[in-house]
Design a protein around this motif. Structure first.
Motif, PDB file in Angstrom:
ATOM      1  N   ALA A   1       0.529  -0.897  -0.067  1.00 55.24           N
ATOM      2  CA  ALA A   1       0.026  -0.201  -0.098  1.00 55.24           C
ATOM      3  C   ALA A   1       0.929   1.119  -0.515  1.00 55.24           C
ATOM      4  CB  ALA A   1      -1.058  -0.185   1.672  1.00 55.24           C
ATOM      5  N   ASN A   2       1.939   1.333   0.404  1.00 55.81           N
ATOM      6  CA  ASN A   2       2.740   2.492   0.709  1.00 55.81           C
ATOM      7  C   ASN A   2       4.242   2.223  -0.272  1.00 55.81           C
ATOM      8  OD1 ASN A   2       1.325   3.602   2.834  1.00 55.81           O
ATOM      9  ND2 ASN A   2       2.404   2.462   4.145  1.00 55.81           N
ATOM     10  N   ARG A   3       3.826   1.176  -1.041  1.00 51.49           N
ATOM     11  CA  ARG A   3       4.968   1.510  -2.719  1.00 51.49           C
ATOM     12  C   ARG A   3       6.163   2.685  -2.855  1.00 51.49           C
ATOM     13  NH1 ARG A   3       1.884  -2.896  -5.869  1.00 51.49           N
ATOM     14  NH2 ARG A   3       0.678  -1.099  -6.479  1.00 51.49           N
ATOM     15  N   ASP A   4       5.185   3.357  -3.114  1.00 48.77           N
ATOM     16  CA  ASP A   4       5.628   4.487  -4.042  1.00 48.77           C
ATOM     17  C   ASP A   4       6.633   5.545  -2.962  1.00 48.77           C
ATOM     18  OD1 ASP A   4       3.950   3.936  -5.979  1.00 48.77           O
ATOM     19  OD2 ASP A   4       1.735   5.831  -4.933  1.00 48.77           O
ATOM     20  N   SER A   5       6.211   5.153  -1.231  1.00 47.18           N
ATOM     21  CA  SER A   5       7.431   5.976  -0.784  1.00 47.18           C
ATOM     22  C   SER A   5       8.018   5.284  -0.085  1.00 47.18           C
ATOM     23  CB  SER A   5       6.240   6.619   1.060  1.00 47.18           C
ATOM     24  OG  SER A   5       6.374   5.095   1.415  1.00 47.18           O
ATOM     25  N   LEU A   6       8.800   4.366  -0.750  1.00 49.95           N
ATOM     26  CA  LEU A   6      10.086   3.441  -0.459  1.00 49.95           C
ATOM     27  C   LEU A   6      11.114   4.162  -1.736  1.00 49.95           C
ATOM     28  CD1 LEU A   6       8.277  -0.525  -0.265  1.00 49.95           C
ATOM     29  CD2 LEU A   6       8.857   1.530   1.409  1.00 49.95           C
ATOM     30  N   ARG A   7      12.364   3.632  -1.180  1.00 48.82           N
ATOM     31  CA  ARG A   7      13.026   4.698  -2.207  1.00 48.82           C
ATOM     32  C   ARG A   7      12.941   3.463  -3.597  1.00 48.82           C
ATOM     33  NH1 ARG A   7      19.834   3.040  -0.801  1.00 48.82           N
ATOM     34  NH2 ARG A   7      18.909   0.428  -1.372  1.00 48.82           N
ATOM     35  N   SER A   8      13.069   4.214  -4.454  1.00 52.70           N
ATOM     36  CA  SER A   8      13.577   4.277  -6.171  1.00 52.70           C
ATOM     37  C   SER A   8      14.673   3.981  -6.383  1.00 52.70           C
ATOM     38  CB  SER A   8      12.606   4.778  -7.100  1.00 52.70           C
ATOM     39  OG  SER A   8      12.571   5.572  -6.732  1.00 52.70           O
ATOM     40  N   GLY A   9      15.305   3.715  -7.048  1.00 50.46           N
ATOM     41  CA  GLY A   9      16.386   4.426  -8.315  1.00 50.46           C
ATOM     42  C   GLY A   9      17.818   3.676  -8.197  1.00 50.46           C
ATOM     43  N   PRO A  10      18.749   3.408  -8.948  1.00 47.26           N
ATOM     44  CA  PRO A  10      19.645   2.572  -7.987  1.00 47.26           C
ATOM     45  C   PRO A  10      20.172   2.155  -7.190  1.00 47.26           C
ATOM     46  CG  PRO A  10      20.639   4.616  -9.782  1.00 47.26           C
ATOM     47  CD  PRO A  10      18.972   5.031  -9.502  1.00 47.26           C
ATOM     48  N   ALA A  11      20.791   1.228  -7.011  1.00 47.68           N
ATOM     49  CA  ALA A  11      20.872   0.429  -5.631  1.00 47.68           C
ATOM     50  C   ALA A  11      22.839   0.193  -5.642  1.00 47.68           C
ATOM     51  CB  ALA A  11      20.330  -1.326  -5.257  1.00 47.68           C
TER      52      ALA A  11
ATOM     53  N   ASN B   1      25.834   0.591   1.420  1.00 50.75           N
ATOM     54  CA  ASN B   1      25.153   0.477   2.422  1.00 50.75           C
ATOM     55  C   ASN B   1      24.338  -0.672   0.808  1.00 50.75           C
ATOM     56  OD1 ASN B   1      25.377   0.985   4.768  1.00 50.75           O
ATOM     57  ND2 ASN B   1      23.822   2.095   4.471  1.00 50.75           N
ATOM     58  N   ASP B   2      24.000  -0.546  -0.161  1.00 53.11           N
ATOM     59  CA  ASP B   2      23.433  -1.518  -0.925  1.00 53.11           C
ATOM     60  C   ASP B   2      24.287  -2.429  -1.352  1.00 53.11           C
ATOM     61  OD1 ASP B   2      20.964   0.277  -0.916  1.00 53.11           O
ATOM     62  OD2 ASP B   2      21.990   1.515  -2.678  1.00 53.11           O
ATOM     63  N   ARG B   3      25.703  -2.094  -1.761  1.00 53.71           N
ATOM     64  CA  ARG B   3      26.687  -3.289  -1.951  1.00 53.71           C
ATOM     65  C   ARG B   3      26.994  -4.340  -0.785  1.00 53.71           C
ATOM     66  NH1 ARG B   3      29.273   1.870  -4.073  1.00 53.71           N
ATOM     67  NH2 ARG B   3      30.341   1.689  -2.146  1.00 53.71           N
ATOM     68  N   VAL B   4      27.657  -3.471   0.349  1.00 54.54           N
ATOM     69  CA  VAL B   4      27.470  -4.638   1.790  1.00 54.54           C
ATOM     70  C   VAL B   4      26.194  -5.334   1.551  1.00 54.54           C
ATOM     71  CG1 VAL B   4      27.730  -4.840   3.741  1.00 54.54           C
ATOM     72  CG2 VAL B   4      29.219  -2.969   2.982  1.00 54.54           C
ATOM     73  N   PHE B   5      25.038  -5.466   1.305  1.00 56.80           N
ATOM     74  CA  PHE B   5      24.262  -5.734   1.079  1.00 56.80           C
ATOM     75  C   PHE B   5      24.450  -7.447   0.182  1.00 56.80           C
ATOM     76  CE2 PHE B   5      19.699  -7.428   0.261  1.00 56.80           C
ATOM     77  CZ  PHE B   5      18.936  -7.825   1.113  1.00 56.80           C
ATOM     78  N   ALA B   6      23.982  -6.683  -0.846  1.00 54.63           N
ATOM     79  CA  ALA B   6      24.412  -7.816  -2.040  1.00 54.63           C
ATOM     80  C   ALA B   6      25.668  -8.641  -1.798  1.00 54.63           C
ATOM     81  CB  ALA B   6      24.233  -6.974  -2.742  1.00 54.63           C
ATOM     82  N   SER B   7      26.592  -8.586  -1.509  1.00 50.09           N
ATOM     83  CA  SER B   7      27.819  -8.835  -0.486  1.00 50.09           C
ATOM     84  C   SER B   7      27.439  -9.940  -0.265  1.00 50.09           C
ATOM     85  CB  SER B   7      29.068  -8.793  -0.696  1.00 50.09           C
ATOM     86  OG  SER B   7      30.468  -9.169  -0.282  1.00 50.09           O
ATOM     87  N   GLU B   8      26.832  -9.475   0.828  1.00 46.07           N
ATOM     88  CA  GLU B   8      26.015 -10.271   2.449  1.00 46.07           C
ATOM     89  C   GLU B   8      25.483 -11.271   1.588  1.00 46.07           C
ATOM     90  OE1 GLU B   8      27.252 -10.887   5.581  1.00 46.07           O
ATOM     91  OE2 GLU B   8      28.940  -9.506   4.710  1.00 46.07           O
ATOM     92  N   MET B   9      24.406 -11.491   1.108  1.00 46.84           N
ATOM     93  CA  MET B   9      23.257 -12.171   0.003  1.00 46.84           C
ATOM     94  C   MET B   9      24.191 -12.555  -0.600  1.00 46.84           C
ATOM     95  SD  MET B   9      20.527 -11.424   1.600  1.00 46.84           S
ATOM     96  CE  MET B   9      19.453 -12.354   0.973  1.00 46.84           C
TER      97      MET B   9
END
Length: 99
Positions: free
Chosen positions: A64-74, A78-86
């Motif tokens: 319902a609130n997806r428009d308020s979530l962050r968008s754009g390039p990751a 923090n995005d790179r650390v998350f991707a690395s951990e995954m």
């Protein structure tokens, strides 16, 4: 432990009716990891159902609130650390499955 002689025995159909198939699966998954007999605990089935309900409500809220979530390039740190951990978790899981 469930036993007909102690009166706490449930059939598969009764358990699904009482806890739902998903609630039963969660309780069975938590029933025991050792060599001892598995122990179906009704409180775990109830807690599993509550966790599922809470998760579904959270998903509905996020949709319902997806428009308020962050968008754009990751591409933040923090995005790179998350991707690395995954990716590390995926590789570790793959290695464990191969064993």
């Amino acid at each position: 432990q469930m036993s007909k002689s102690t009166g706490n025995f449930l059939t598969l159909a009764q358990t699904v009716d009482k806890f739902s198939a998903d609630g039963m699966r969660l309780a069975l998954a938590d029933a025991g990891d050792t060599v001892e007999d598995a122990n179906f605990v009704e409180a775990m089935a109830d807690a599993g159902i509550l966790r599922l309900y809470t998760w579904v409500e959270w998903v509905k809220e996020m949709i319902a609130n997806r428009d308020s979530l962050r968008s754009g390039p990751a591409n933040t740190f923090n995005d790179r650390v998350f991707a690395s951990e995954m990716n590390a978790g995926i590789m570790k899981t793959d290695q464990n499955y191969e064993k």
